[in-house]
Design a protein around this motif. Structure first.
Motif, short mmCIF file in Angstrom:
data_model
loop_
_atom_site.label_atom_id
_atom_site.label_comp_id
_atom_site.label_asym_id
_atom_site.label_seq_id
_atom_site.Cartn_x
_atom_site.Cartn_y
_atom_site.Cartn_z
N GLU A 28 -11.52 58.32 -6.20
CA GLU A 28 -12.64 57.37 -6.10
C GLU A 28 -12.75 56.82 -4.68
OE1 GLU A 28 -14.38 53.29 -8.16
OE2 GLU A 28 -12.54 54.17 -8.93
N LEU A 29 -11.63 56.44 -4.09
CA LEU A 29 -11.62 55.95 -2.71
C LEU A 29 -12.03 57.07 -1.76
CD1 LEU A 29 -10.97 53.95 -0.42
CD2 LEU A 29 -8.58 54.75 -0.57
N CYS A 30 -11.49 58.25 -1.98
CA CYS A 30 -11.81 59.39 -1.12
C CYS A 30 -13.31 59.69 -1.16
CB CYS A 30 -10.99 60.60 -1.56
SG CYS A 30 -11.02 61.98 -0.40
N GLU A 31 -13.88 59.72 -2.36
CA GLU A 31 -15.31 59.98 -2.51
C GLU A 31 -16.14 58.88 -1.84
OE1 GLU A 31 -18.67 62.16 -3.69
OE2 GLU A 31 -16.58 62.75 -3.82
N MET A 32 -15.72 57.64 -1.99
CA MET A 32 -16.44 56.53 -1.37
C MET A 32 -16.43 56.66 0.15
SD MET A 32 -15.96 52.39 -1.78
CE MET A 32 -14.21 52.52 -1.55
N LEU A 33 -15.27 56.96 0.74
CA LEU A 33 -15.18 57.13 2.19
C LEU A 33 -16.10 58.25 2.66
CD1 LEU A 33 -11.32 56.80 2.65
CD2 LEU A 33 -13.05 55.21 3.52
N ASP A 35 -18.75 59.48 1.11
CA ASP A 35 -20.16 59.12 0.91
C ASP A 35 -20.65 58.18 2.00
OD1 ASP A 35 -20.46 60.68 -1.34
OD2 ASP A 35 -20.29 59.01 -2.77
N VAL A 36 -19.83 57.18 2.33
CA VAL A 36 -20.22 56.23 3.39
C VAL A 36 -20.33 56.97 4.72
CG1 VAL A 36 -19.48 54.20 4.71
CG2 VAL A 36 -19.30 54.20 2.21
N ALA A 37 -19.37 57.83 5.01
CA ALA A 37 -19.40 58.60 6.26
C ALA A 37 -20.63 59.49 6.31
CB ALA A 37 -18.12 59.42 6.40
N ARG A 38 -20.93 60.14 5.20
CA ARG A 38 -22.13 61.00 5.15
C ARG A 38 -23.38 60.17 5.40
NH1 ARG A 38 -24.22 64.57 -0.06
NH2 ARG A 38 -26.21 65.12 0.86
N GLY A 39 -23.48 59.00 4.79
CA GLY A 39 -24.63 58.13 5.00
C GLY A 39 -24.75 57.71 6.45
N ASP A 40 -23.62 57.40 7.09
CA ASP A 40 -23.64 57.02 8.51
C ASP A 40 -24.19 58.17 9.36
OD1 ASP A 40 -22.49 54.59 7.85
OD2 ASP A 40 -20.47 55.13 8.57
N VAL A 41 -23.72 59.37 9.07
CA VAL A 41 -24.14 60.54 9.85
C VAL A 41 -25.62 60.82 9.63
CG1 VAL A 41 -23.89 63.05 10.08
CG2 VAL A 41 -21.85 61.59 9.93
N VAL A 42 -26.05 60.82 8.38
CA VAL A 42 -27.45 61.11 8.07
C VAL A 42 -28.36 60.05 8.69
CG1 VAL A 42 -29.15 61.21 6.19
CG2 VAL A 42 -26.97 62.44 6.00
N PHE A 43 -27.98 58.79 8.60
CA PHE A 43 -28.79 57.71 9.17
C PHE A 43 -28.94 57.90 10.67
CE2 PHE A 43 -29.32 53.52 11.09
CZ PHE A 43 -30.46 53.09 10.44
N TYR A 44 -27.83 58.20 11.36
CA TYR A 44 -27.89 58.38 12.81
C TYR A 44 -28.65 59.66 13.17
CZ TYR A 44 -26.53 58.55 17.69
OH TYR A 44 -26.57 58.59 19.05
N GLN A 92 -14.91 63.28 10.56
CA GLN A 92 -14.35 62.39 11.56
C GLN A 92 -14.64 60.92 11.24
OE1 GLN A 92 -12.19 63.66 13.78
NE2 GLN A 92 -12.69 65.51 12.66
N GLN A 93 -15.84 60.63 10.76
CA GLN A 93 -16.19 59.26 10.40
C GLN A 93 -15.38 58.80 9.19
OE1 GLN A 93 -17.46 56.93 11.93
NE2 GLN A 93 -18.34 55.44 10.54
N ALA A 94 -15.16 59.67 8.22
CA ALA A 94 -14.34 59.32 7.06
C ALA A 94 -12.92 58.97 7.50
CB ALA A 94 -14.32 60.45 6.04
N LYS A 95 -12.39 59.74 8.45
CA LYS A 95 -11.06 59.44 8.99
C LYS A 95 -11.06 58.06 9.66
CE LYS A 95 -9.65 64.20 9.95
NZ LYS A 95 -9.27 65.15 11.02
N ARG A 118 -15.67 50.02 11.59
CA ARG A 118 -15.79 51.10 12.56
C ARG A 118 -17.18 51.73 12.47
NH1 ARG A 118 -10.24 52.86 13.92
NH2 ARG A 118 -9.26 50.84 13.95
N PRO A 119 -18.06 51.35 13.38
CA PRO A 119 -19.35 52.06 13.42
C PRO A 119 -19.12 53.46 13.97
CG PRO A 119 -19.15 50.55 15.27
CD PRO A 119 -17.93 50.34 14.40
#
Length: 138
Positions: A28-33, A35-44, A92-95, A118-119
């Motif tokens: 669950e934590l791994c998936e959340m990280l 998903d958030v990282a993917r959203g950051d990348v897609v948004f940028y 990289q963002q998930a890390k 961490r933005p």
């Protein structure tokens, strides 16, 4: 290329192969990280359309409007939905997000967890939108 996820065992194996410290013991934590990282990348990444980026680059390189139109037509449906650099940036963002929640120095937050926001780092931004290099559009 497929985005990383932790939705099933094959996905967990894939992320663990790419990231040895991934929190696969907590899907669950791994998936959340991820998903958030993917959203950051897609948004940028959405700041510019890929066709606009190609047009701008070829214009800067001095190509004619006809050559640019031909390049865009040649790409057609062959433009990947998810460029590999986006998937790498997600990893990289998930890390970065995961490391932000780990112990920082000798300070530990509540329940042994500390979070430093961490933005997207400049390095990850450059992965998503390279600033220089040769375009491989044809």
């Amino acid at each position: 290329m497929q985005w990383y996820s932790a939705s099933d065992q094959a996905s967990l194996d894939r992320i663990e192969d790419a990231w040895s410290d991934a929190p696969v013991d907590n899907p669950e934590l791994c998936e959340m990280l991820l998903d958030v990282a993917r959203g950051d990348v897609v948004f940028y990444a959405e700041a510019e359309d890929p066709n606009e980026q190609i047009t701008e680059l070829l214009t800067l390189l001095g190509y004619s409007d006809e050559a640019i139109a031909a390049a865009l037509a040649a790409l057609g449906e062959d433009v990947p939905e998810t460029p590999p650099r986006y998937v790498f940036a997600q990893l990289q963002q998930a890390k970065n997000l995961y490391n932000a929640g780990r112990i920082v120095g000798n300070q530990v937050g509540g329940d042994g967890f500390s979070f430093v926001p961490r933005p997207l780092s400049k390095e990850i931004q450059k992965i998503i939108r390279p600033q220089s290099g040769v375009a491989h559009v044809l």
